[in-house]
Design an enzyme around this catalytic site. Sequence first.
Site: not given
Ligand code: ADP
Length: 487
Positions: A159-160, A183-185, A238, A259-260, A293, A390
């Site tokens: 989402w950032n 799939k966006p956030a 993440s 890209e973590l 990040c 972070e």
């Molecule tokens: P942030 O801390 O930036 O929210 P996330 O890694 O939790 O980072 O989220 C990044 C993306 O990964 C978002 O689109 C979120 O919906 C998706 N996401 C989170 N958990 C899962 C999962 N278990 N499987 C697939 N996608 C996921």
Amino acid sequence: MQQTMQQISDQQLIKSGSFINGNWLKADKQFAVTNPATGAVLMQVADAGEAEAEQAVTAAAKAFTDWAGRPASERGQLLTKWHDLLVQHQDDLARLMTLEQGKPIAEASGEIAYGASYLQWFAAEAVRLYGDTIPAPSADSRIIVQRQPVGVVTAITPWNFPNAMIARKAAAALAAGCTFVVKPAAETPLSALALAELASRAGIPAGVFNVVAGTDAEQIGKVLTQHSRVAKFSFTGSTKVGKTLLAQCADGVKRATMELGGNAPFIVFADADIDAAVDGLIASKFRNAGQTCICANRIFLHKDIARPFTEKLLAAVKQLKVADGLTKDSQIGPLINKQALQKVDKLVQSAIADGATLLQGGKVAECGELFYLPTVLTDVTAQMAIAQQEIFGPVAALQTFSDEHEVIKRANDTDAGLAAYFYSRDVGRVFRLSSALHYGMVGINSGAISNAAAPFGGVKQSGYGREGSKYGLDDYTDIKYLCLGGL
Ligand code: ADP
């Protein structure tokens, strides 16, 4: 729909459901998208799940042969049109982004230009997908190498940066001849859906670019990493979620780009231009309220300049305007949600409890419950959680150091390896540090490193693969070796 949404001048950019095979999804089940600055619900979006993700992958697989078979110049022209539409609708797209994500409108506008720049960059790269001929070991044979699109690419984005994280993956994928499902956030689907509307207006064929917006990330994620027709998966998010998704990719031996998270060191040497370093730190640390990040996370000041640097930094931080992103001149918007704010505050309070000194901020701002005051802490040590995690908030955590060797060791003492920054005017030191810092990207006398011409990506647990630049197509192509014999 909330009144603020009426201010988007092209109302057709506002979509309330996924974009699959050129169609907009309607569903009984919906989820709310809220404005983090006010807490108000902006609108309801159809909640896509596993079935819709499967439909999107199937549509992308069906569209692949035609898309990959088109001349690269044609794919490039369509990407250029898409780029032009983003630029044309920059104000609306920026406003939509600020409403759902919270970042200051100037930053949102900058992100639209930044996202669009990837479309332009890869439009130009599409026609430069060169192969090779290699001298063969025998006179009657030839070795030819050509690069082919990998196939259906799927992606999950955070989402950032609701626009640019999608644009820079999709641009490279489409340029290479791949089709794409993202799939966006769930926090920021509207920017992704607006991108899809503009892709459609640009003439990008149905099934080539698909957006699956839904709240069941786990189920959608399983389809996007495990479906038999998926060739490659690209993730930005993440480290924890990235590891899960990478494990899911393993079963089908899917190619993956990750890209973590980062834990960027920002080092200021005694020979640095202090004013430039303060400006660089403000840019790197406080952009998007610290929710990037590549934000400076551990700030190392040489003990001889720590005091004047801190004074100048404090003066600059006090000037930062905290306000709803739609307010003119806002520089710090809200954090994305309550959990994010609580996490940031917990890191700050535990650092103080462990001996850090609070110089500025350290609490929720008055303009709303998700706004955190720009914060400066000194006397931070490597053992504190704030130096190990972070922060993802507007908090500058300052440490000091005495010599180059020591600070290199401390800077590299992390599992992360995304971005690092240092300020120095000593040319020998610039080269020594450039080699010694174990990071994918190093900002040298610069706090702003991202652009479409440069390879973005990390090492260690920050992931692998590069986005943007001439290297950016590599992850979307397979190398095919042709052996011609009997010539
Ligand atoms: P942030 O801390 O930036 O929210 P996330 O890694 O939790 O980072 O989220 C990044 C993306 O990964 C978002 O689109 C979120 O919906 C998706 N996401 C989170 N958990 C899962 C999962 N278990 N499987 C697939 N996608 C996921």
